[in-house]
Design a protein around this motif. Structure first.
Motif, short mmCIF file in Angstrom:
data_model
loop_
_atom_site.label_atom_id
_atom_site.label_comp_id
_atom_site.label_asym_id
_atom_site.label_seq_id
_atom_site.Cartn_x
_atom_site.Cartn_y
_atom_site.Cartn_z
N LEU A 151 0.81 -1.22 0.00
CA LEU A 151 0.00 0.00 0.00
C LEU A 151 0.84 1.27 0.00
O LEU A 151 0.32 2.37 -0.04
N ARG A 152 2.16 1.14 0.04
CA ARG A 152 3.02 2.33 -0.05
C ARG A 152 3.95 2.19 -1.25
O ARG A 152 3.72 2.80 -2.28
N ASP A 153 4.97 1.34 -1.20
CA ASP A 153 5.87 1.21 -2.35
C ASP A 153 5.10 0.64 -3.55
O ASP A 153 5.28 1.07 -4.69
N GLY A 154 4.22 -0.34 -3.28
CA GLY A 154 3.45 -0.96 -4.37
C GLY A 154 2.52 0.04 -5.02
O GLY A 154 2.36 0.06 -6.24
N THR A 178 15.31 -6.04 5.54
CA THR A 178 15.70 -5.94 4.13
C THR A 178 14.58 -5.27 3.35
O THR A 178 13.39 -5.40 3.71
N HIS A 179 14.94 -4.57 2.30
CA HIS A 179 13.94 -3.92 1.45
C HIS A 179 14.57 -3.90 0.06
O HIS A 179 15.32 -3.00 -0.29
N CYS A 180 14.32 -4.97 -0.72
CA CYS A 180 15.05 -5.13 -1.97
C CYS A 180 14.17 -4.87 -3.18
O CYS A 180 13.03 -5.32 -3.24
N HIS A 181 14.74 -4.14 -4.12
CA HIS A 181 14.03 -3.89 -5.40
C HIS A 181 14.56 -4.86 -6.45
O HIS A 181 15.65 -5.43 -6.32
N ASN A 182 13.76 -5.02 -7.50
CA ASN A 182 13.98 -6.14 -8.41
C ASN A 182 14.55 -5.75 -9.78
O ASN A 182 14.33 -6.46 -10.76
N GLY A 191 9.71 -3.47 -9.42
CA GLY A 191 9.00 -3.97 -8.25
C GLY A 191 9.89 -4.29 -7.04
O GLY A 191 11.10 -4.08 -7.05
N ASN A 192 9.22 -4.79 -6.00
CA ASN A 192 9.87 -5.16 -4.74
C ASN A 192 9.92 -6.68 -4.62
O ASN A 192 9.30 -7.38 -5.41
N THR A 193 10.55 -7.14 -3.58
CA THR A 193 10.54 -8.58 -3.28
C THR A 193 9.10 -9.01 -3.07
O THR A 193 8.33 -8.32 -2.41
ZN ZN Z 1 11.40 0.89 -1.99
#
Ligand code: ZN
Ligand code: KIV
Length: 499
Positions: free
Chosen positions: A13-16, A202-206, A238-240
């Motif tokens: 609901l935030r990064d997405g 962790t906060h990983c981008h793809n 996107g994110n993990t």
């Molecule tokens: Zn992010």
């Protein structure tokens, strides 16, 4: 707290939601937040309250609606942001402020035109300031993936000393290799004094397709919180994805990692998010793609029939794919519909259920079996009810060696307008007819039609991007008539800029 407990921090609901075209209204966000609660996530990042009144209201709404998970609000290392986040979190039963700043040389030099010492001071000040409002403060070191480990360790140590309970190590640009990211987390675990007083996240981008691998390496090296999104949606690539991490640690018991995730809710929440955000899931997506459990080659089919585990490492039931689900048809009652929607994570008021049931019967008259995707689309139709411009009537003539013509009637704020046009195919004719009523210079930049399942009676989903005055607006619709779906998607986009 057990050392092997892994906390799931969901940022759908935030990064997405930062993905263009994926914006949800508050009601929809609350629906997703409740489904996340059912799924068992520990923390829900509900928004970035200072960024817009919509985000602020969503954080307030989610705080009121959700009971068990911690509700988190994002800020920059700016006092005003933190004040507004604290205000938005007022009603949360358990709350967290997520503040932070860029720590890589790129961010320090080119974004902040600053230096390492000044950034360190700002990090400490922001943490202390957030701490005045809440006990639970998470600090993010933006672009930690490209931050020098020795400096990163100084920042992490300083913010823990200032009271941070969680420190987030984002690979913001998705650049790190899995070994490199794992080594970064290990370095912090070994070099930061007081590391035992905080949880490393962790906060990983793809961007390079390594978000999941990097997150796993982070966890294997000591991180105990993962920041993830449903279906892996998020900025750029996107994110993990939550479902991948949950199923990896469920499948690899030897890692000894425990989570709160009720994996049987994964399939339904994936469909809910995809439908509400108009974001199709790629068919071969791990865990939740349509083909994730479809064996097409004869050798595989034979092998699975002999012994499922010959070719399947996950039991489809573990993610909530239930082969025996009730088939909904025109003879199904309201209760069956309500039950099915409930299992899909959708709870409706009696009034909305009445409308959904009416739409369901309508569709069931045209389509033999109604599947989960159809239902989620039907429920999503409610979104167009507040539209100022509505498609009231559409007739098209088209065929081989026939000039396509269309007649359209729109209701604009309740008033009826009609027009006709000819065009290069039925969609072109119908869109030209709509343009003859709206009279604006707008161009379609992207037009995507997808069938959801199989069969000529299938529902077609249409995504459209319309450019108006240099800005991009997104429209969506679904209908068994793909010409109608195309025009509805166009009208959906137009509603976003015509007032
Ligand atoms: Zn992010
Ligand atoms: O990717 C990132 O660095 C972020 C932070 C704001 C946490 O989303």
């Amino acid at each position: 707290m057990a050392d092997n407990k892994l906390f799931f921090f969901d940022t759908t609901l935030r990064d997405g939601e930062q993905v263009p075209g994926c914006q949800l209204n508050t009601v929809e966000k609350i629906q997703v937040a409740k489904a996340l609660e059912d799924l068992g996530v520990d923390i829900i990042e509900a928004g970035f309250p200072i960024s817009s009144p919509g985000d602020f209201n969503s954080v307030v709404g989610i705080s009121k609606a959700v009971t068990w998970p911690v509700i988190c609000a994002l800020t920059r290392s700016v006092e005003k942001d933190i004040d507004v986040a604290a205000e938005a979190l007022k009603y949360a039963k358990r709350k967290r402020i997520h503040t932070g700043i860029g720590t890589s040389e790129y961010h320090i030099r080119y974004k902040f035109k600053s230096n390492q010492e000044e950034i360190l001071e700002r990090a400490i000040a922001a943490t202390k300031y957030a701490k005045k409002y809440v006990e639970d403060v998470e600090f993010y070191c933006e672009d930690a993936g490209r931050t020098d480990n020795a400096y990163l360790a100084r920042v992490v140590e300083a913010v823990i000393k200032a009271g941070a309970t969680v420190v987030n190590i984002p690979d913001t640009t998705g650049y790190c290799l899995p070994d490199e990211f794992g080594a970064k987390i290990k370095y912090l675990m070994e070099h930061v004094n007081g590391i035992d007083k905080a949880i490393i996240s962790t906060h990983c981008h793809n961007d390079l397709g390594m978000a999941t691998a990097n997150t796993v390496q982070g966890v294997l090296n000591g991180a105990r919180q993962v920041e993830v999104t449903i279906n892996g949606i998020g900025e750029r690539a996107g994110n993990t994805s939550l479902e991948e991490i949950a199923m990896i640690f469920k499948s690899h018991k030897e890692c000894g990692i425990q989570t709160n995730i009720n994996t049987t809710r994964i399939h339904s929440i994936s469909g809910l998010v995809s439908s509400l955000m108009n974001m199709p899931v790629q068919p071969n997506k791990a865990i939740v793609g349509r083909n994730a459990f479809a064996h097409s080659s004869g050798i595989h089919q034979d092998g699975v029939l002999k012994h499922r585990e010959n070719y399947e490492i996950i039991d489809p039931k573990d993610i909530g794919l239930d082969d025996n689900s009730i088939v909904l048809t025109a003879r199904s009652g309201r209760a069956a519909l309500k039950h099915r929607l409930r299992t899909l994570g959708v709870t409706l008021t009696e009034e909305s259920l009445d409308k959904a049931y009416e739409a369901f019967l309508n569709l069931a008259d045209r389509k033999k079996d109604i599947n989960d995707d159809d239902l989620l689309l039907l429920v999503g139709k409610d979104r167009t009810e507040s539209h100022r411009i509505k498609l009231d009537y559409l007739q098209v003539t088209s065929g081989v060696n026939v000039q396509s013509v269309a007649a359209v009637r729109l209701l604009i704020a309740g008033e009826s307008f009609e027009a006709a046009a000819s065009g290069n195919g039925p969609v072109d004719a119908a869109i030209k007819a709509v343009k003859n009523i709206i009279h604006r210079t707008m161009t379609i930049q992207e037009f995507l039609i997808q069938a959801i399942n199989k069969g000529s009676d299938d529902v077609g989903k249409v995504h459209m991007q319309v450019e108006y005055k240099g800005n991009m607006y997104y429209g969506f619709s679904a209908n068994t008539d793909i010409i109608a779906a195309s025009v509805e998607a166009f009208v959906d986009a137009v509603n976003k800029f015509v007032d």
